[in-house]
Scaffold this active site. Structure first.
Site: not given
Lengths: 454, 152, 454, 152
Positions: C121, C169, C205, C208, C294, C296, C342
């Protein structure tokens, strides 16, 4: 909008995949659906998925799906405002359309007058010819003297076909390739006709020895707008039954498409046509020759939907409500290539229908693949109706990729318990003639008569 | 030879047990006594497919009608509708019904009227007998082959 | 073409629907396929349809689909030239990509360097920021004095998030909405952080509070060409698992699409990226903030395929062979609207995976409907892997019609024997918030916590 | 004739056992008392689906291997491949094979070599016994769990 007749509930006067196709359109449009069915179709997919269903008669089509009174009664008792006839059955029955309208329902289709006009080959040919659509050229009436025969043959060009006025089914016809053969052929055909039918009158017509079947999809609204959505090439036929259909035709140029499209649109504007229709042509050596017009949605409509992105059944229902067309001619683009394969419950070799119970059904998936089918695992294909059980329609960037996608989709397709035409379709797709677009309306019958392996 | 005694409570108890446990068969023997109860397994595949989509989907008129009448439709004396239409039990509004349950009818007697395409069709008794049940209500739609009434 | 490395046989190092998706692409490209599978997947659809298959280990993913040595051995013994990793498993494992290349195979994906860069990251954020992609603004390092805190908050704008450097977390964070609250919040978060983690360092930071998840699909070839194919809106998530994805995003304007597209394309050109990739952003109040990239193909790639008509997996394999991109940026058009749902094998209420045997499977069909699924009637969903069993992707002219089509398709979908998320999907689709595009990344969890009926 | 007693707890217990164990039938007899509980297995259907697509599809390497070895793979003495790779029956070209059918081997003895990722892995006998069959040929690929040979 003024003049809009909203449809809140629509009766689907058909069965099988087209009934399901119409049902899907109603669901997506927020219209309630009424399925009608014979006692043999109580478990049919469209019956299960419909908001309401009415049993209209015994298995025999004459007493159920062709039973106009029962269908109208079903519309009355369910309070439907409109009836969609699908294809086949009552779809091109002008009297039925008339009855539907007289009973105060909306008929999703053209006027009874247009159905009647196009239902008769002679009036249809005359009407479209007058509206500017090219027909097969020939003599004006019976030919009695050689001079007229020579002049006519000269005008329409050799080869020509001499047809006995009283003939039919391939009898009393002869093909003439050159002027030198004409007089003798006329004599012998007249003699044959006199002996065979007691009538020696003969006609002359242009002979097409390797035509393709090319048809144009049109759609018209109540406000005089007509658009065409390109052509479908349906040359792969057996006994006039289409097996594989594609769009665009691999043999039509963009210039030809525009020209015939313009001709057809102008003609239908003149005729004041309404709804979906298909103008069928024979096409040979760059020329189109009108065969007939179908005043309904066709089995092969999905190939046009795939290349244009237009939902034809939705559009049909929409213009029946009085909405203007959702697209103008210049908004319609043909993108990529689409091919439809008709999968019938039949022996792939003899092509004899084989109804029965489907033990396993698994349609192909993935990109560019569409399946229109009303069957499912455990469903029994009844013996009373058409053997069409599924349509596989595939879309891709170009024809080669479309064929590759079709091959992998057919290989994935599982229909077990009854034989299907899938092996035949795979065999056709493997043929170099098909891959290189070298086929005419006679190709499939020649292929079936003498497959390469024989 | 001893008389066979059926202990229905006993069997009912086993059946209930079968139901509760989801078993398909229970067999118990003691000495020369033996009891075996079986409950056939839930239908094979097609029946499940047939059942599930229907259940998941909006009820259809037909499904509801079928459920309500199914047991009686099998009765040999059932008179079914020969057409789609609207059924009328009275010759005219305010009049007595053509027939009532318990009444005896003779062959050819008008049982009810079905209106289809603005035409009133008299439905006549196919045989003589006693009306044991009427399934349809006045001025309601009927399908083809829908049971109308039973003549016993 | 110079520099082309033809792939005649490709090994698919994955399972489930994505293995089948890749297999379908190979079939259509005329490439032979090798399926690898664990002992639990011997009956899997992609194994049955592949030209060859190799069992690579026991059910445990660590010993099979994550077993690089077994996969490379399988490629060696079958003579495959290339390996497609799919998504998940080894798809973003730079060491695996490296091994693939070192063993002389083509890795269908970006270079190991790019996978490594984007896998971390911190280095990813730094790399894309330097290449011009907007990231979430914040303090440069730990903030120790109030003056710097005030200045930083002023610069990035309120609300701001104070994050303990050692937190995670959701712990050790507090949101500050105004300057007046900042000093007190800094003190308490520092105290909390010292007590909780023994480290009082905090960062600032931008906060949002109602972001959407918007991601851009990109594709790049070996010749420095990069294109983007518009965005996907994947804001409907639960525990960072996407449930429904759509394209185009209902909240992005054409101007925004072009601007962020241009930024992303230029950045990836700078980085020399290769193959398919997705740049994920949080989007709020007209601003994009990079989350991660990502490297992929993604689960939700079909929605992009449906609106652009581009076969992304085919394109991936094509550029891996050394072909240039098949399209230029100005040839890419976003047409209509596509939504993917999905379908997981899980309890629709608790969302707990429920593997087991599928008694009946019948996917929906008809126009605009695509199903990507590797299950079939009689298949047993094994308990060892992901619970995704099918993707339903629907395309239509606009978002409203797309939703209507999705609803009728979900109503047609039959999966029996195990519970699925279909009821949940139908409930989401019925929500006015979804229909009117009023949702952010927190919407689904709020909906699940307190459904309207509760 | 003695009265039959149903021990519902007993049967329920058996049903629960059936459920838990996945068995389809339990029968217990003691003296002349006998209890048997059965739960019919789920259909039927899957076998057909499972079988047919595979038949309709191109044969896979795995399917062929499975067919060829299936009967023997079930043998309790079968030694299966612990990895994917290429099997070698000889220590080096021209040498004698590690083992031959009929030969007696002792636990730990090298049976063959599987090359995976350029590494030669010696596969050793898990137990002593007689080699009754060798399924694999020299220098051919093997899958994970593929039967290699049988030690009886």
């Amino acid at each position: 909008m003024p003049g809009i007749l909203p449809i809140k509930k629509l009766l689907i006067a058909n069965r099988g995949e087209i009934a399901l196709r119409i049902l899907r359109a109603t669901k997506e449009m927020g219209i309630r659906s009424v399925a009608v069915h014979s006692t043999a179709d109580g478990n049919a997919m469209h019956v299960r998925l419909a908001d309401e269903s009415v049993c209209i008669g015994p298995p025999s089509a004459a007493e159920s799906y062709l039973n106009a009174a029962a269908i109208l009664s079903a519309a009355e008792i369910t309070g439907a405002e409109a009836i969609h006839p699908g294809y086949g059955f009552l779809a091109e029955n002008a009297d039925f359309a008339q009855m539907v309208i007289e009973h105060g329902f909306i008929f999703v289709g053209p006027t009874p007058e247009h159905i009647r006009m196009m239902g008769d080959k002679v009036t249809a040919k005359a009407a479209v010819a007058q509206a500017g659509i090219p027909t097969v050229p020939g003599s004006e009436g019976a030919i009695t003297d050689d001079e007229t025969a020579f002049a006519t043959a000269e005008r329409i060009g050799y080869p020509v076909l001499i047809k006995a006025a009283a003939g039919g089914g391939g009898r009393g016809m002869s093909v003439v390739h050159a002027r030198s053969e004409l007089a003798a052929a006329l004599r012998s055909t007249r003699n044959e006709a006199r002996a065979g039918f007691g009538d020696e009158r003969v006609y002359l017509e242009k002979y097409l020895d390797h035509p393709r079947h090319i048809e144009l999809q049109v759609m018209a609204d109540r406000y005089g707008h007509v658009v065409h959505m390109g052509e479908r090439d349906c040359s792969l036929q057996r006994r006039h039954q289409k097996i594989v259909e594609e769009s665009p035709s691999p043999v039509i140029t963009e210039t030809e498409r525009r020209a015939i499209g313009k001709t057809v649109v102008q003609a239908l504007e003149k005729l004041g046509y309404l709804g979906a229709g298909t103008i069928e042509f024979l096409y040979q050596d760059g020329q189109f020759y009108f065969i007939e017009m179908n005043t309904r949605i066709q089995v092969e409509h999905p190939v046009t939907e795939m290349v244009t992105g237009i939902d034809l059944v939705r559009e049909q229902i929409s213009v029946a409500m009085g909405h203007p067309l959702s697209v103008t001619q210049d908004q319609i683009r043909i993108e990529g290539h689409a091919i439809e394969c008709r999968i019938n419950a039949e022996d792939p070799k003899t092509m004899i229908p084989q109804p029965g119970k489907i033990i396993a059904y698994h349609p192909p998936g993935g990109p560019g693949v569409r399946v229109d089918s009303a069957i499912y695992s455990g469903y029994t294909v009844p013996p009373y109706y058409d053997s069409l059980i599924a349509k596989l329609i595939v879309h891709d960037k170009d024809r080669d990729r479309c064929i590759a996608r079709l091959e992998r989709s057919l290989a994935e397709f599982v229909i077990d318990g009854i034989p299907s035409s899938i092996p035949l379709l795979r065999a056709i797709l493997a043929e170099p003639d098909f891959r290189e677009s070298r086929y005419d309306t006679g190709w499939l019958e020649r292929f079936l008569a003498a497959p390469p392996g024989s | 030879m001893g008389k066979l005694n059926i202990d229905t409570d006993y069997v009912a108890q086993l059946a209930e047990l079968l139901q509760r446990t989801g078993l398909t068969e229970i067999e118990i023997s003691e000495g020369d006594a033996r009891v075996r109860v079986v409950k056939k397994p839930a239908p094979v595949y097609e029946a499940q497919v047939a059942a599930r989509p229907a259940a998941a989907m909006p009820h259809s008129v037909e499904a509801e009608v079928a459920t309500a009448n199914a047991p009686d439709a099998a009765h040999p004396g059932t008179v079914s509708s020969p057409m789609v239409g609207t059924v009328y039990l009275y010759p005219e509004p305010g009049a007595d019904p053509f027939v009532t349950p318990g009444q005896t009818v003779s062959e050819g007697q008008t049982l009810l009227i079905i209106e289809a395409m603005k035409v009133m069709n008299q439905i006549r008794a196919p045989r003589s007998g006693r009306i044991s049940r009427i399934f349809v209500e006045n001025a309601t739609p009927v399908e083809f082959a829908e049971p109308l009434l039973v003549i016993e």
